[in-house]
Design an enzyme around this catalytic site. Structure first.
Site, PDB file in Angstrom:
ATOM      1  NE  ARG A  31      -3.570   2.144   2.826  1.00 11.39           N
ATOM      2  CZ  ARG A  31      -4.722   2.603   2.339  1.00 11.39           C
ATOM      3  NH1 ARG A  31      -5.367   1.923   1.418  1.00 11.39           N
ATOM      4  NH2 ARG A  31      -5.230   3.718   2.782  1.00 11.39           N
ATOM      5  CB  ILE A  35      -5.674   6.024  -1.383  1.00 11.34           C
ATOM      6  CG1 ILE A  35      -5.539   4.509  -1.245  1.00 11.34           C
ATOM      7  CG2 ILE A  35      -4.923   6.696  -0.264  1.00 11.34           C
ATOM      8  CD1 ILE A  35      -4.067   4.009  -1.348  1.00 11.34           C
ATOM      9  CB  SER A  36     -10.807   3.604  -0.034  1.00 10.48           C
ATOM     10  OG  SER A  36     -11.481   4.115  -1.152  1.00 10.48           O
ATOM     11  CD  GLN A  37     -11.583   2.837   7.185  1.00 10.52           C
ATOM     12  OE1 GLN A  37     -12.660   2.977   6.605  1.00 10.52           O
ATOM     13  NE2 GLN A  37     -11.498   2.677   8.489  1.00 10.52           N
TER      14      GLN A  37
END
Ligand code: SAH
Length: 203
Positions: free
Chosen positions: A30, A56-58
């Site tokens: 990530r 950027i999503s959790q």
């Protein structure tokens, strides 16, 4: 390692149990998808800005949405909103083929390099308006949107295979719901999964 802890504490302990999803979240680096200035937060339990007003999503949200798609190594998947490319990379660990569309030209070209090697030959990135889906490669086993339309575009439903799943946030800012739509012939059943906050689908 930060990533192992992320998977256990943020994802597995909160109920995600699809082993293909857990493995993919464990394998995808990530930190390579977050801006240099936020490296220290790459495995933190919240979304991060990626520039151009996007996020950027959790990690948990990525895992929940990927699990809800019910995909395996035989599936062809469409993503709307490539953004950082992180969700796309997670999908690419599981599925046979992934198409991902990004509207922002700079974000779309930033991803080209990461996905250029042979091991990503099954990832096809497109620059354009995802509200139309991607008819050239339709139909898909699964479609995921990471930006929220106020109403679900009919083209997304049209581009689902029989039995196919669409997972998308929907609604106006501040009142969005994550839904899963399942196609059975010409019938589409809708399930509410959880309340969410995503950037809007730009048309
Ligand atoms: N999946 C991404 C999340 C990115 S945020 C990740 O893992 O990082 C949502 C993205 O949707 C943004 O990059 C935004 O530019 C894009 N987007 C918004 N409207 C769009 C549209 N109509 N077509 C394609 N992409 C769109």
């Amino acid at each position: 390692m930060a990533r192992t802890r992320m998977v256990r504490e943020q994802i597995e302990d909160r109920g995600v149990c699809d082993t293909a999803v857990l493995d993919a979240m464990h394998d995808v680096p990530r930190h390579e998808f977050v801006p240099t200035s936020r490296q220290g937060e790459a495995y933190a339990d919240y979304p991060l800005p990626i520039g151009h007003g996007q996020t950027i999503s959790q990690p948990y949200m990525v895992a929940v949405m990927t699990e809800a798609l019910e995909i395996d190594a035989s599936c062809r998947v469409l993503e709307i909103g490539t953004g950082s490319g992180y969700q796309c990379a997670v999908l690419a660990r599981i599925a046979a083929e992934v198409h991902s569309i990004e509207r922002d030209r700079d974000l779309a070209s930033a991803n080209l390099e990461y996905f250029s090697g042979d091991r990503f030959a099954h990832v096809l990135l497109h620059h354009g308006d995802g509200s139309l889906g991607w008819p050239e490669a339709a139909p898909f086993d699964a479609i995921i949107a990471t930006c929220a339309p106020t109403k679900i575009p009919p083209s997304w439903m049209d581009q689902l295979l029989e039995g196919g799943r669409l997972v998308t946030p929907v609604g106006s800012p501040g009142a969005q719901s994550l839904v899963r739509i399942r196609r059975s012939g010409d019938t589409f059943s809708e399930e509410h999964l959880l309340g969410v906050r995503f950037v809007s689908l730009q048309i």
